[in-house]
Design an enzyme around this catalytic site. Sequence first.
Site, mmCIF file in Angstrom:
data_model
loop_
_atom_site.group_PDB
_atom_site.id
_atom_site.type_symbol
_atom_site.label_atom_id
_atom_site.label_comp_id
_atom_site.label_asym_id
_atom_site.label_seq_id
_atom_site.Cartn_x
_atom_site.Cartn_y
_atom_site.Cartn_z
ATOM 1 N N ASP A 39 -36.051 -3.937 22.077
ATOM 2 C CA ASP A 39 -36.386 -3.232 23.329
ATOM 3 C C ASP A 39 -35.796 -1.835 23.243
ATOM 4 O O ASP A 39 -34.973 -1.555 22.362
ATOM 5 C CB ASP A 39 -35.785 -3.996 24.534
ATOM 6 C CG ASP A 39 -36.540 -3.764 25.835
ATOM 7 O OD1 ASP A 39 -36.504 -2.634 26.347
ATOM 8 O OD2 ASP A 39 -37.171 -4.707 26.343
ATOM 9 N N ASP A 63 -38.348 1.333 19.890
ATOM 10 C CA ASP A 63 -39.439 1.841 20.726
ATOM 11 C C ASP A 63 -40.722 1.415 20.029
ATOM 12 O O ASP A 63 -41.011 1.870 18.913
ATOM 13 C CB ASP A 63 -39.343 3.369 20.833
ATOM 14 C CG ASP A 63 -40.508 3.961 21.635
ATOM 15 O OD1 ASP A 63 -41.513 3.261 21.855
ATOM 16 O OD2 ASP A 63 -40.409 5.139 22.022
ATOM 17 N N VAL A 64 -41.483 0.547 20.675
ATOM 18 C CA VAL A 64 -42.650 -0.052 20.008
ATOM 19 C C VAL A 64 -43.738 0.956 19.653
ATOM 20 O O VAL A 64 -44.649 0.643 18.893
ATOM 21 C CB VAL A 64 -43.268 -1.192 20.850
ATOM 22 C CG1 VAL A 64 -42.360 -2.403 20.876
ATOM 23 C CG2 VAL A 64 -43.634 -0.726 22.263
ATOM 24 N N ASN A 90 -44.734 -8.222 22.939
ATOM 25 C CA ASN A 90 -44.736 -8.429 24.387
ATOM 26 C C ASN A 90 -44.543 -7.148 25.193
ATOM 27 O O ASN A 90 -45.020 -7.055 26.324
ATOM 28 C CB ASN A 90 -43.624 -9.440 24.726
ATOM 29 C CG ASN A 90 -43.286 -9.441 26.204
ATOM 30 O OD1 ASN A 90 -44.045 -9.946 27.036
ATOM 31 N ND2 ASN A 90 -42.137 -8.861 26.558
ATOM 32 N N TYR A 155 -54.702 0.664 31.265
ATOM 33 C CA TYR A 155 -54.032 -0.616 30.992
ATOM 34 C C TYR A 155 -55.058 -1.673 30.578
ATOM 35 O O TYR A 155 -54.878 -2.373 29.566
ATOM 36 C CB TYR A 155 -53.272 -1.052 32.251
ATOM 37 C CG TYR A 155 -52.471 -2.324 32.126
ATOM 38 C CD1 TYR A 155 -51.229 -2.330 31.496
ATOM 39 C CD2 TYR A 155 -52.942 -3.522 32.664
ATOM 40 C CE1 TYR A 155 -50.486 -3.503 31.404
ATOM 41 C CE2 TYR A 155 -52.208 -4.689 32.584
ATOM 42 C CZ TYR A 155 -50.974 -4.681 31.947
ATOM 43 O OH TYR A 155 -50.247 -5.838 31.855
ATOM 44 N N LYS A 159 -55.311 -3.489 27.036
ATOM 45 C CA LYS A 159 -55.149 -4.942 26.924
ATOM 46 C C LYS A 159 -56.400 -5.600 26.328
ATOM 47 O O LYS A 159 -56.310 -6.598 25.615
ATOM 48 C CB LYS A 159 -54.800 -5.551 28.286
ATOM 49 C CG LYS A 159 -53.414 -5.149 28.809
ATOM 50 C CD LYS A 159 -52.299 -5.591 27.872
ATOM 51 C CE LYS A 159 -50.919 -5.510 28.506
ATOM 52 N NZ LYS A 159 -49.832 -5.815 27.563
HETATM 53 P P1 NAI Z 1 -41.094 -5.994 32.322
HETATM 54 O O1 NAI Z 1 -41.285 -4.599 32.815
HETATM 55 O O2 NAI Z 1 -40.313 -6.960 33.157
HETATM 56 O O3 NAI Z 1 -40.467 -5.962 30.845
HETATM 57 C C1 NAI Z 1 -41.041 -5.162 29.846
HETATM 58 C C2 NAI Z 1 -39.988 -4.822 28.824
HETATM 59 O O4 NAI Z 1 -40.607 -3.969 27.862
HETATM 60 C C3 NAI Z 1 -38.802 -4.056 29.404
HETATM 61 O O5 NAI Z 1 -37.587 -4.644 28.992
HETATM 62 C C4 NAI Z 1 -38.962 -2.651 28.844
HETATM 63 O O6 NAI Z 1 -37.725 -1.987 28.610
HETATM 64 C C5 NAI Z 1 -39.700 -2.920 27.555
HETATM 65 N N1 NAI Z 1 -40.404 -1.748 27.072
HETATM 66 C C6 NAI Z 1 -41.164 -0.874 27.769
HETATM 67 N N2 NAI Z 1 -41.587 0.111 26.965
HETATM 68 C C7 NAI Z 1 -41.087 -0.140 25.730
HETATM 69 C C8 NAI Z 1 -41.169 0.517 24.481
HETATM 70 N N3 NAI Z 1 -41.854 1.665 24.343
HETATM 71 N N4 NAI Z 1 -40.542 -0.033 23.414
HETATM 72 C C9 NAI Z 1 -39.850 -1.185 23.551
HETATM 73 N N5 NAI Z 1 -39.720 -1.856 24.711
HETATM 74 C C10 NAI Z 1 -40.331 -1.328 25.791
HETATM 75 O O7 NAI Z 1 -42.573 -6.541 32.038
HETATM 76 P P2 NAI Z 1 -43.162 -8.023 32.062
HETATM 77 O O8 NAI Z 1 -43.770 -8.243 33.393
HETATM 78 O O9 NAI Z 1 -42.183 -8.988 31.530
HETATM 79 O O10 NAI Z 1 -44.379 -7.840 31.044
HETATM 80 C C11 NAI Z 1 -44.320 -8.226 29.686
HETATM 81 C C12 NAI Z 1 -45.724 -8.170 29.117
HETATM 82 O O11 NAI Z 1 -46.586 -8.992 29.902
HETATM 83 C C13 NAI Z 1 -46.330 -6.764 29.147
HETATM 84 O O12 NAI Z 1 -47.100 -6.559 27.986
HETATM 85 C C14 NAI Z 1 -47.237 -6.803 30.370
HETATM 86 O O13 NAI Z 1 -48.275 -5.874 30.279
HETATM 87 C C15 NAI Z 1 -47.716 -8.243 30.308
HETATM 88 N N6 NAI Z 1 -48.208 -8.786 31.558
HETATM 89 C C16 NAI Z 1 -47.386 -8.850 32.664
HETATM 90 C C17 NAI Z 1 -47.871 -9.375 33.848
HETATM 91 C C18 NAI Z 1 -47.026 -9.443 35.074
HETATM 92 O O14 NAI Z 1 -47.547 -9.800 36.146
HETATM 93 N N7 NAI Z 1 -45.731 -9.189 35.010
HETATM 94 C C19 NAI Z 1 -49.255 -9.862 33.958
HETATM 95 C C20 NAI Z 1 -49.999 -9.770 32.719
HETATM 96 C C21 NAI Z 1 -49.487 -9.239 31.579
#
Ligand code: NAI
Length: 250
Positions: A39, A63-64, A90, A155, A159
């Site tokens: 992360d 950083d992904v 993720n 987005y 996706k």
């Molecule tokens: P979150 O915001 O709680 O966690 C995402 C994590 O990714 C954070 O720890 C952040 O620091 C990290 N991150 C962001 N940009 C980054 C980068 N450039 N390099 C490395 N790490 C980075 O998000 P959540 O909700 O856990 O989402 C996880 C995945 O699930 C994402 O791909 C999101 O699009 C997908 N998703 C989420 C939904 C939701 O309702 N929460 C619904 C459908 C898909």
Amino acid sequence: MPADSHADRIVMITGAAKGIGAATALAFAREGATLVLADIDTEGLGAVLAGLPGSGHMAVRLDVTAEADWAAAMARVGATHGRLDVLVNNAGWGNLRSIFDTTPDDWRRIIAINLDSVFLGTMAAMPWLEKSGDAAVVNVSSIRARVVGFGSGPYSAAKAGVEMFSKVAAVECAQTGRRVRVNSIHPGFVDTPLSKAQGEEARAARAASVPQGRMAEPEEIAAGILFLASRAASYVNGTGLVVDGAFTAV
Ligand code: NAI
């Protein structure tokens, strides 16, 4: 060993500092896997790492969207473990702006975090995944790859790209003799800190729009990821698993 066991598997998860990534890390660790948590949020990573059962886990700042970060992280994974069994791409992010309010910078940023990341990560990890002999990549997409929601322009495009990239990667791995399965997972609304921060009214409205009448817990998405990554899914390849409480069924 049961086919759904992850004992002794080396598992790397991006965006592991919170939300779905953190829940998935804990679920894998409970199954006996050794985790590589990645992360940009190193403080969050430290907290997740400290809460994992088992030993040998590591955290890397990654950083992904940065090719050089991937190269450095995979060099560490290779030096430490000599292989990678599971990669969970993720990390992701979006905003809720109409395409008419989306700037080219917004567009590029969202495509980079959600889609470039999956290409860069899959390619950087591939030499180590190939060494597993029984590897899986799980790419976290969204129901927004399939159905429109307000403000999901870049987005959704990203996706949907993740879903199709996963299929191409699955086919090309299989046809080139690489023993790496690639699938995508498509969560619906998940009750993460982000949705909690949006307030009770917004949460209730989201929950009410889902046939099952509630949002998913992050652990319910993690369960799908663990299945796709497991040997129980040995013939599940190039497909997308929707985990959305029947949201897209209506
Ligand atoms: P979150 O915001 O709680 O966690 C995402 C994590 O990714 C954070 O720890 C952040 O620091 C990290 N991150 C962001 N940009 C980054 C980068 N450039 N390099 C490395 N790490 C980075 O998000 P959540 O909700 O856990 O989402 C996880 C995945 O699930 C994402 O791909 C999101 O699009 C997908 N998703 C989420 C939904 C939701 O309702 N929460 C619904 C459908 C898909």
